[in-house]
Design an enzyme around this catalytic site. Sequence first.
Site, PDB file in Angstrom:
ATOM      1  N   ASP A  64      49.520  11.205 -32.118  1.00 31.47           N
ATOM      2  CA  ASP A  64      49.173  12.443 -31.414  1.00 31.47           C
ATOM      3  C   ASP A  64      50.068  13.606 -31.850  1.00 31.47           C
ATOM      4  O   ASP A  64      51.112  13.399 -32.497  1.00 31.47           O
ATOM      5  CB  ASP A  64      49.299  12.195 -29.901  1.00 31.47           C
ATOM      6  CG  ASP A  64      48.265  12.969 -29.096  1.00 31.47           C
ATOM      7  OD1 ASP A  64      47.822  14.025 -29.566  1.00 31.47           O
ATOM      8  OD2 ASP A  64      47.916  12.516 -27.992  1.00 31.47           O
TER       9      ASP A  64
ATOM     10  N   ASP B 200      39.462  15.520 -26.452  1.00 32.41           N
ATOM     11  CA  ASP B 200      39.839  14.913 -25.172  1.00 32.41           C
ATOM     12  C   ASP B 200      38.685  14.985 -24.180  1.00 32.41           C
ATOM     13  O   ASP B 200      38.780  14.439 -23.086  1.00 32.41           O
ATOM     14  CB  ASP B 200      41.052  15.633 -24.571  1.00 32.41           C
ATOM     15  CG  ASP B 200      42.354  15.070 -25.109  1.00 32.41           C
ATOM     16  OD1 ASP B 200      42.301  14.042 -25.810  1.00 32.41           O
ATOM     17  OD2 ASP B 200      43.413  15.655 -24.829  1.00 32.41           O
TER      18      ASP B 200
HETATM   19  C1  GLA Z   1      46.691  14.113 -25.741  1.00 37.08           C
HETATM   20  C2  GLA Z   1      45.602  13.222 -26.303  1.00 37.08           C
HETATM   21  C3  GLA Z   1      45.055  12.336 -25.220  1.00 37.08           C
HETATM   22  C4  GLA Z   1      46.159  11.511 -24.633  1.00 37.08           C
HETATM   23  C5  GLA Z   1      47.280  12.400 -24.135  1.00 37.08           C
HETATM   24  C6  GLA Z   1      48.481  11.606 -23.718  1.00 37.08           C
HETATM   25  O1  GLA Z   1      46.177  15.026 -24.854  1.00 37.08           O
HETATM   26  O2  GLA Z   1      44.606  13.987 -26.901  1.00 37.08           O
HETATM   27  O3  GLA Z   1      44.024  11.510 -25.711  1.00 37.08           O
HETATM   28  O4  GLA Z   1      46.634  10.600 -25.594  1.00 37.08           O
HETATM   29  O5  GLA Z   1      47.696  13.313 -25.135  1.00 37.08           O
HETATM   30  O6  GLA Z   1      49.505  12.393 -23.258  1.00 37.08           O
END
Ligand code: GLA
Length: 734
Positions: free
Chosen positions: A454, A520
């Site tokens: 990430d 997301d």
């Molecule tokens: C980001 C990612 C999510 C998740 C969060 C965790 O927003 O895109 O899928 O992994 O971080 O903090």
Amino acid sequence: MTVSAAESSAQPAVLEAAGVSVVVDVSGGVPRILHWGPRVGARASDRPFLRSLAETQRGADGLHDSMPPAVLPEQAAGWMGTPGLEGHRDGTTFSSRFVTAGHELNSAAGRQTLNSRAVDDDAQLELTTTIELAPSGVLRLRAGLTNTAPVSHYTVDAMRLALPVPAEAQELLDFAGRHLRERTPQRRAFRVGTHLREGRRGRTGSDAAMLLAAGTPGFSFRSGEIWAVHTAWSGNHVTFAELGLTGERVLGGGELLLPGEMILAPGEIYTTPWVYAAHGSGLDEVAAAFHAHLRERGSHPSSPRPVVLNTWEAVYFDQDLASLTALAECGAKVGAERFVLDDGWFLGRRDDTAGLGDWQVDRAVWPDGLGALVGAVRGLGMQFGLWFEPEMVNEDSEVARAHPDWILAPGERLPIAGRNQQVLNLTLPDAYAHVLESMSSLVAEYDIDYIKWDHNRDLAEPGDRTSAAPRVHQQTRAVYALMDELRRRHPRLEIESCSSGGGRVDLEVLQRTDRVWASDCIDALERQQIQRWTGLLLPPELVGSHVGAPTAHTTYRTHSMAFRAATALFGHFGIEWDLRQASAAELDELAAWVELYKQERDLIHSGTAVHCDHPDDAYWAHGYVGERAERAIFAFVALGTSVAAQPGRIRLPGLNPDTVYRVEPIHLSDSALVHTASGPPSWWTEPTTVTGRLLGSVGLQAPMVYPEQALLFRLVADGGTHTENTTADIEGRS
Ligand code: GLA
């Protein structure tokens, strides 16, 4: 074939693959692309004609000459638009005039590569350019600039590569976006001036242009001639379209360098990112070229893409062994094959204010480490994946307290925080080693199959805190090196590129990653759009797509399982939902969808993506057509309600005209059907065979479908490969 400057003939080089030709003038200076588009199939006798394309058309007053621009356009050659190179030596040597020093055209495994070298003895610079046409028909360009001066430094302010497109390219399509709504298309006329897309976020960005396409007016998935470029770089970058007063149109891209970021000492070289380009009739052809290109990668995933169960929207930061083991058990029951433990497992990470950078399992939450969970997951027959955000650090972390100088900053003061976090300066060897060794030892300890990598904030004012020098370029290279090294040490390891959802989707990060997290937002309606457009660049096996809870956490829309799953089906399928809360009926239904995915993934993940140009905006229809078009799967999607009472017919592209297809409804999607007096069209209920020609020209009568629903069906060549319907299909849903 190597050609020196002395013998450099005036003959253009012709590169050809997959119906695309690139004709390049290498007769002097920087190579110039004279034609990039449909195959020319040039014979020897055509050479004089091709050479004539390089001629300058003189304007009446000598000031408005028109000539094909070089891939690195220069004023010295008469180009008055955006220059390819901007740089200087302490305020002098601000303009270059490169002279050809030689070129070499190689062909290996169907890949044709034209390497050229040019020098400017006055400016004391050397330029190498690479123009490469892959078997997929995807073209890519890159340049390297060397400071050949014995003593003085040369500052590169900008270096951009340009490709000419013809006057037929009248309309532009590119993408905007934000967290939860990545890759939103925008169109405009291709007018005089520069349409410039800058990415200054230090990452690819959820608002990245992704693809900048120029085409004939009204081009669509199935129609129009299109030229498209992509800048493959996960740091600051530009992508642009430019039309000058003499009528030349170019598309281009490059890295966006911060002031003073690229100062070349004597002998040093700066290499641009690759700029990729594809030409086609209709967006589906452009996408097919990029998909073929990615599938040509030696590292392209070859195993069936496993059904993922991700913990994020199931438990967020609320982790413990009992809950996650129970979740894993539910996942295994519905057929999940890979369990991914998301954010929240490491030191001090109870929420998003602390812990980033301290990549050790938090014993407060996992007293015995992750071993018991990993054991349970493997015992259930699933692979194990773990979330990291390797470039990031919270100020509230052991590592930030011990090494405040490891934070990227414009100097002493820190940049504005984003999600309570800062960025670690991975260009510092100790910081790099800290992250590499922490990650590598965890991968080894738990034999981790998969990393969700990430990157959740922009790089604001990204400099070396001690020297105050900008660092995005080096940081981007350091991240690539980190990924490469982890993969070298752990060859089986797969990596997902995530960045606040779909903020790091580019072809350079994809040289070292196995899928992207597209967004997301797993609301199926939003996902229809996000996946439709992400699919212009990436094949579905590289696009993570999960079935979420009935009510989406990011939009609070509620969708049927059928719509959620039929949407996730056309990607790398996964589940991101607290299955412990799901009813037995929901689990059964989900299991049937997982089974359908497992049955269809080979087709979807190797097939050709096709989109119907359905005239009614309320409906989309898209599908994947398998090799030799013996099999296909389609979705008919109602995004909303329409002003028309009936959806009309859907013309299905990509089929063999002469093949007779059996139309097979997928009854798992029956809940999408509107209950009408006459019932759905007869092909939904009765055995139907029809030729590809009729399906493409006349079309199938679309059933009436409720808004925010999708109906699925297969086409199987009669007498061709036939897989029986799944039990779930046969039982259907009444
Ligand atoms: C980001 C990612 C999510 C998740 C969060 C965790 O927003 O895109 O899928 O992994 O971080 O903090």
